[in-house]
Scaffold this motif. Structure first.
Motif, PDB file in Angstrom:
ATOM      1  N   GLN A  69       0.826  -1.207   0.000  1.00 42.26           N
ATOM      2  CA  GLN A  69       0.000   0.000   0.000  1.00 42.26           C
ATOM      3  C   GLN A  69       0.861   1.259   0.000  1.00 42.26           C
ATOM      4  OE1 GLN A  69      -2.390  -1.147   3.474  1.00 42.26           O
ATOM      5  NE2 GLN A  69      -4.227  -0.828   2.237  1.00 42.26           N
ATOM      6  N   THR A  73       1.196   4.113  -2.907  1.00 47.74           N
ATOM      7  CA  THR A  73       0.983   5.532  -2.599  1.00 47.74           C
ATOM      8  C   THR A  73       2.173   6.359  -3.066  1.00 47.74           C
ATOM      9  OG1 THR A  73      -0.337   4.924  -0.653  1.00 47.74           O
ATOM     10  CG2 THR A  73       0.483   7.179  -0.763  1.00 47.74           C
ATOM     11  N   TYR A  74       3.378   5.853  -2.824  1.00 47.08           N
ATOM     12  CA  TYR A  74       4.582   6.553  -3.267  1.00 47.08           C
ATOM     13  C   TYR A  74       4.608   6.665  -4.792  1.00 47.08           C
ATOM     14  CZ  TYR A  74       9.463   7.049  -4.693  1.00 47.08           C
ATOM     15  OH  TYR A  74      10.621   7.455  -5.317  1.00 47.08           O
ATOM     16  N   MET A  88       2.732  12.497  -0.924  1.00 48.06           N
ATOM     17  CA  MET A  88       2.516  11.184  -0.311  1.00 48.06           C
ATOM     18  C   MET A  88       1.869  11.324   1.066  1.00 48.06           C
ATOM     19  SD  MET A  88       5.373   8.231   0.495  1.00 48.06           S
ATOM     20  CE  MET A  88       6.346   9.358   1.510  1.00 48.06           C
ATOM     21  N   MET A  91      -1.785  12.382   0.810  1.00 51.94           N
ATOM     22  CA  MET A  91      -2.641  11.263   0.414  1.00 51.94           C
ATOM     23  C   MET A  91      -2.944  10.360   1.605  1.00 51.94           C
ATOM     24  SD  MET A  91      -0.851  10.365  -3.250  1.00 51.94           S
ATOM     25  CE  MET A  91      -1.907   8.940  -3.589  1.00 51.94           C
ATOM     26  N   LEU A  92      -1.955  10.135   2.462  1.00 57.08           N
ATOM     27  CA  LEU A  92      -2.159   9.286   3.636  1.00 57.08           C
ATOM     28  C   LEU A  92      -3.029   9.982   4.673  1.00 57.08           C
ATOM     29  CD1 LEU A  92       1.443   7.811   4.008  1.00 57.08           C
ATOM     30  CD2 LEU A  92      -0.603   6.614   3.217  1.00 57.08           C
ATOM     31  N   ARG A  95      -6.830   9.568   4.281  1.00 52.78           N
ATOM     32  CA  ARG A  95      -7.471   8.270   4.499  1.00 52.78           C
ATOM     33  C   ARG A  95      -8.653   8.437   5.461  1.00 52.78           C
ATOM     34  NH1 ARG A  95      -4.981   3.250   3.852  1.00 52.78           N
ATOM     35  NH2 ARG A  95      -5.886   2.650   5.860  1.00 52.78           N
ATOM     36  N   ARG A 134      -9.945   7.439   0.179  1.00 54.88           N
ATOM     37  CA  ARG A 134      -9.288   8.741   0.196  1.00 54.88           C
ATOM     38  C   ARG A 134     -10.325   9.844  -0.010  1.00 54.88           C
ATOM     39  NH1 ARG A 134      -5.537   7.777  -3.396  1.00 54.88           N
ATOM     40  NH2 ARG A 134      -4.237   6.784  -1.816  1.00 54.88           N
TER      41      ARG A 134
END
Length: 205
Positions: A69, A73-74, A88, A91-92, A95, A134
């Motif tokens: 995961q 994402t990276y 990055m 984006m996390l 969540r 997301r």
């Protein structure tokens, strides 16, 4: 669920405060666990590889994601405009399980993840049971109204968010079980010291 093992021990091993993973305090024993934890903390040398690896492990552990995961994402962050590390992390941060925690609906991120998986969270009126969903700017997050009677949720709502509510989220004043994502997440809102440059270097090897 990728977060395995005693959370406090892993926090102590990594040597970094990760708010939202446990109600226990790692500052009381700020050294690695085990019989030789204190002596090891004083004399161990940290290689560049270990620095990058532990930065990646801390990020994975905090957000409760697998290696695949995080790699995905990276890879996605590399294709988007902006600094890869900042993209990055944004984006996390977006969540769903993390947003439920940041809004103060759960005491820890694992508890927030449980609320999502059990179907107690709605996004724009639709039930969403994927912790990795997301969120996008403007979307509304709401707990099932029946959760207002849950003693754990009631206690947490009285306690408030464990960490400061970031500027990209807003709670609804007259509806304690609702919140909204009003802007994209920012790198500055990440509530722990994350060496994102070391993580990017780890994957760029």
């Amino acid at each position: 669920m990728s977060r395995v093992g005693p959370r406090l021990k892993i926090i102590r091993r990594l040597g970094i405060q990760l708010p939202g993973l446990t109600a226990k305090d790692a500052e009381r024993r700020p050294y690695p666990p085990g019989q030789h934890g204190q002596s090891t903390a004083r004399r161990r040398k940290v290689s560049l590889y270990r620095l990058r690896l532990e930065a990646k492990q801390a990020l994975r552990f905090y957000y409760g994601i697998s290696e695949n995961q995080l790699r995905r994402t990276y890879a996605m962050a590399k294709t988007r405009p902006g600094r890869t590390g900042d993209v990055m992390l944004a984006m996390l941060e977006a969540r769903l399980d993390n947003v439920v925690f940041r809004l103060g609906f759960a005491r820890t991120i694992p508890a927030a993840r449980q609320l999502v998986v059990h179907g107690h969270v709605y996004v724009n009126g639709s039930r969403v049971d994927r912790p990795g969903y997301r969120l996008r700017t403007g979307e509304m997050i709401k707990l099932d109204p029946r959760m207002a009677e849950n003693p754990h949720v009631q206690e947490q709502l009285q306690r408030g968010p464990q960490v400061k509510l970031p500027g990209w989220l807003a709670k609804t004043d007259d509806a304690p079980l609702e919140g909204r994502m009003i802007a994209p997440p920012t790198r500055e809102s990440v509530p722990f010291a994350c060496n994102d440059a070391a993580i990017v270097e780890y994957y760029a090897r």
